[in-house]
Design an enzyme around this catalytic site. Structure first.
Site, mmCIF file in Angstrom:
data_model
loop_
_atom_site.group_PDB
_atom_site.id
_atom_site.type_symbol
_atom_site.label_atom_id
_atom_site.label_comp_id
_atom_site.label_asym_id
_atom_site.label_seq_id
_atom_site.Cartn_x
_atom_site.Cartn_y
_atom_site.Cartn_z
ATOM 1 N N LEU A 260 0.723 -1.200 0.171
ATOM 2 C CA LEU A 260 0.103 0.166 0.046
ATOM 3 C C LEU A 260 0.943 1.186 -0.016
ATOM 4 O O LEU A 260 0.367 2.378 -0.335
ATOM 5 C CB LEU A 260 -0.835 -0.073 1.474
ATOM 6 C CG LEU A 260 -2.026 -1.110 1.338
ATOM 7 C CD1 LEU A 260 -2.526 -1.112 2.664
ATOM 8 C CD2 LEU A 260 -3.211 -1.028 0.035
ATOM 9 N N GLY A 261 1.977 1.238 0.596
ATOM 10 C CA GLY A 261 2.984 2.329 0.564
ATOM 11 C C GLY A 261 4.092 2.151 1.676
ATOM 12 O O GLY A 261 4.133 1.106 2.199
ATOM 13 N N ASP A 262 5.141 3.096 1.471
ATOM 14 C CA ASP A 262 6.349 2.941 2.251
ATOM 15 C C ASP A 262 6.168 4.200 2.995
ATOM 16 O O ASP A 262 5.928 5.363 2.525
ATOM 17 C CB ASP A 262 7.673 2.898 1.640
ATOM 18 C CG ASP A 262 7.539 1.759 0.602
ATOM 19 O OD1 ASP A 262 7.888 0.628 1.434
ATOM 20 O OD2 ASP A 262 7.557 1.556 -0.522
ATOM 21 N N GLY A 263 6.563 4.146 4.374
ATOM 22 C CA GLY A 263 6.877 5.078 5.152
ATOM 23 C C GLY A 263 8.280 5.535 5.656
ATOM 24 O O GLY A 263 9.023 4.759 4.910
ATOM 25 N N PHE A 265 9.942 4.593 8.118
ATOM 26 C CA PHE A 265 10.847 3.265 8.802
ATOM 27 C C PHE A 265 9.746 2.041 8.575
ATOM 28 O O PHE A 265 10.030 1.018 9.265
ATOM 29 C CB PHE A 265 10.868 3.574 10.042
ATOM 30 C CG PHE A 265 11.402 5.062 10.536
ATOM 31 C CD1 PHE A 265 12.539 5.481 9.990
ATOM 32 C CD2 PHE A 265 10.589 5.964 10.722
ATOM 33 C CE1 PHE A 265 13.053 6.684 10.353
ATOM 34 C CE2 PHE A 265 10.980 7.020 11.148
ATOM 35 C CZ PHE A 265 12.376 7.490 10.922
ATOM 36 N N THR A 267 7.007 -0.530 5.835
ATOM 37 C CA THR A 267 6.251 -0.768 4.556
ATOM 38 C C THR A 267 4.930 -1.328 4.929
ATOM 39 O O THR A 267 4.673 -2.138 5.985
ATOM 40 C CB THR A 267 6.955 -1.715 3.672
ATOM 41 O OG1 THR A 267 8.125 -1.374 3.290
ATOM 42 C CG2 THR A 267 6.148 -1.850 2.519
ATOM 43 N N VAL A 268 3.783 -0.701 4.355
ATOM 44 C CA VAL A 268 2.310 -1.201 4.497
ATOM 45 C C VAL A 268 1.791 -2.235 3.617
ATOM 46 O O VAL A 268 1.978 -1.620 2.341
ATOM 47 C CB VAL A 268 1.504 0.030 5.106
ATOM 48 C CG1 VAL A 268 0.076 -0.660 5.118
ATOM 49 C CG2 VAL A 268 2.223 0.910 5.913
ATOM 50 N N ASP A 380 2.799 14.029 15.335
ATOM 51 C CA ASP A 380 3.259 13.721 13.920
ATOM 52 C C ASP A 380 1.995 14.020 12.967
ATOM 53 O O ASP A 380 1.744 13.464 12.027
ATOM 54 C CB ASP A 380 4.062 12.764 13.551
ATOM 55 C CG ASP A 380 4.748 12.552 12.057
ATOM 56 O OD1 ASP A 380 5.157 13.447 11.580
ATOM 57 O OD2 ASP A 380 4.937 11.378 11.647
#
Length: 580
Positions: A260-263, A265, A267-268, A380
């Site tokens: 679904l995406g990378d943050g 720190f 990955t989702v 955040d």
């Protein structure tokens, strides 16, 4: 990076993008962290000048100044008094010595020399990480722990210093004796482990017919000790514990098609549990101390919170697991950032009424966090952490940096953490985290909703890289219309124009540099709700009202103004902040 000599080559980002860089200000340094290297020379630059006639010896034309004006530079240290009447300013720019030599010989022009940057010597080992170096480690930096350096030791990395070693030199009599003991113990231990391995293999084959399902710590009293995680205290009391194998299966072995995406720190991945629930599985990159701290923090925060505008945490793996995994409800429509700045932005899906509703729901979530006991500071708040469902309703996510603040204190003292562009400047300067830090970040989100511009954009002019600074400047100059996304109808629709103006006023108050001047998030929520209510109140009369044109509808709408809304603002004073 020149690690041997502790040198780093830096360049001002706008210089790289410009075909003719114009240095308009001097470089300033924090000399506790950096010093100028000895590989550079200073070039004196005179900018925005009239043409020199006659020419001055040693003064060279930059050759590319815009608007019919001229720019001049000199490699010597002499300043010519006659230049000050002809030029708007003088700037001293460091460049590499090699570049300076090439300029003098005609091999390089001024623009390319400036784009080559200059050198800084960092002070690592002389101050803040001397203890690490003296303990036998190498000093490094972890973005997750900006208040501390990371010490890379022979066998691991740690915060602070390397642990002392008590090993005797090779060949020492004590070592010979120990070696003999180790050999004897190893032989006996090997035989014992072989028996244990055979027994465990037999038990494993027997249990494979009945794979264990995930269990809830709040419902089961027969959990294995390894799942109790005593270090986590009560953090898991309301949290389901999943096995790594179960989540690996749910995500099809973390297949890239499910990403679904990378943050920053993690990955989702999208996944489907055996009970049919569609979930989002956050996979932390590494199982180190800082990742574990954020992993436990998110569990502790979310497991005790229940609100319709907060993402639901379904569970996690044990921290003894092969990997640290968090399991959330799946929110189908992605992040607000993606809709504002990604591919959907061109489709104009987010109308202004939808954006205002998103702002209200986000403020509602933050007001809940600040009101619970003890209060929670998200720390955040940003558009990447605001998720949207299929109906564009908000789910605030990512509590890895969040903090609990006891009721009897006004702030906690901690090193600043968060995302550039959203970080409260007072928190950054005073190291004091308060609920007003979230209010500042939310003010940035409001201006993103108004402008569709990202919080930080290095391609913008230097003074406008930070959206908060750009927005404050625009409002102070009375140029709000230059900030608003043209697709929102600010110029064409009177109701939209007035409501955007009022929301911009709210955002402006949220971005005050003095935290005491910012309103509490509860009052921000109330004002946004009033703006929506007064701005988009439905007609009381139906029937032929639907056939009226837009002008007739606006004429019959109850009048309102920014003052009518802002007069409801009853900002209460804040007690002076003190240390915890």
């Amino acid at each position: 990076m020149d690690y041997l000599n502790h040198l780093i080559t830096v360049v001002d980002p706008p210089f790289v993008r410009q075909s003719c860089p114009q240095p308009y200000q001097n470089t300033t340094l924090d000399f506790s962290l950096y010093s100028y290297g000895d590989r550079d020379v200073n070039v004196t630059v005179f900018v925005n000048c009239t043409a020199l006639s006659p020419p001055i010896p040693g003064m060279h034309d930059m050759g590319c100044a815009p608007g019919g004006r001229h720019g001049y530079y000199q490699l010597t240290g002499d300043n010519h008094i006659e230049m000050f009447g002809n030029c708007s300013s003088m700037v001293v720019v460091p460049i590499h010595q090699t570049a300076a030599n090439d300029i003098g010989s005609g091999k390089l022009n001024f623009s390319d020399a400036v784009k080559g940057g200059f050198s800084l010597r960092w002070e690592a080992g002389k101050g803040w990480c001397r203890d690490c170096v003296e303990s036998g480690g190498r000093c490094g930096f972890d973005v997750l722990s900006p208040e501390n350096h990371t010490c890379f030791c022979p066998h691991n990395s740690t915060l602070g210093t390397c642990p002392p070693t008590n090993e005797e030199p090779v060949g020492h009599p004590k070592n010979a004796k120990i070696k003999g003991i180790i050999i004897g113990v190893s032989a006996a231990t090997g035989a014992f482990l072989l028996l244990c391995t055979c027994y465990l293999f037999y038990k494993h084959k027997k249990k494979r017919r009945f794979p264990p399902s995930s269990k809830s710590l709040s419902q089961s009293s027969s959990l294995k000790p390894s799942l109790m995680d005593p270090e986590m205290g009560s953090a898991l009391l309301q949290t389901q514990v999943f096995s790594y194998a179960e989540l690996e299966e749910a995500t099809n072995k973390f297949d890239a098609s499910n990403k679904l995406g990378d943050g920053g720190f993690c990955t989702v991945y999208k996944g489907k549990l055996q009970d049919g629930r569609t979930v989002a599985v956050k996979r932390l990159y590494e199982n180190n101390y800082r990742r574990l701290e954020q992993f436990m923090n998110e569990i502790q925060i979310l497991s005790r919170l229940r609100h319709q505008r907060l993402v639901i945490l379904y569970g996690c793996t044990s921290h003894h697991s092969r990997e640290l995994l968090l399991v959330y409800e799946f929110v189908s429509n992605g992040t607000l950032a993606h809709h504002l700045h990604g591919s959907p932005a061109s489709q104009d899906i987010l109308t202004w009424p939808t954006r205002l509703r998103i702002a209200i729901e986000t403020a509602d979530a933050l007001a809940y966090l600040h009101a619970v006991n003890p209060p929670v500071i998200h720390r955040d708040v940003k558009t990447n952490n605001i998720l949207l469902d299929s109906n564009f309703h908000v789910k605030v996510a990512d509590f890895g940096l969040s903090r609990l603040i006891p009721k009897d204190v006004t702030h906690i003292s901690t090193a600043p953490q968060g995302t550039p562009g959203y970080l409260d400047p007072e928190y950054h300067q005073l190291f004091q985290l308060t609920d007003k830090s979230d209010v500042y970040s939310f003010g940035v989100v409001l201006f993103e909703l108004i402008s569709s511009k990202p919080a930080v954009d290095m391609t913008r002019n230097r003074s406008e890289i930070n959206l908060a600074n750009m927005a404050i400047t625009r409002i102070q100059k009375g140029e709000l219309e230059q900030l608003v996304d043209t697709a929102l109808g600010y110029q064409s629709d009177e109701v939209t124009r007035k409501t955007i103006t009022m929301v911009a006023e709210v955002a402006f108050r949220c971005l005050q540099s003095d935290a005491d001047m910012r309103p509490p998030i509860k009052e921000v929520l109330e004002v946004l709700q009033a703006i929506e209510s007064d701005g988009y109140r439905p007609e009381k009369e139906h029937g032929d009202a639907e056939s009226r044109d837009d002008a007739e509808l606006l004429k019959n709408t109850e009048p309102f103004s920014p003052d009518s809304i802002m007069n409801r603002w009853t900002s209460r004073s804040t007690t002076p902040q003190s240390s915890e």
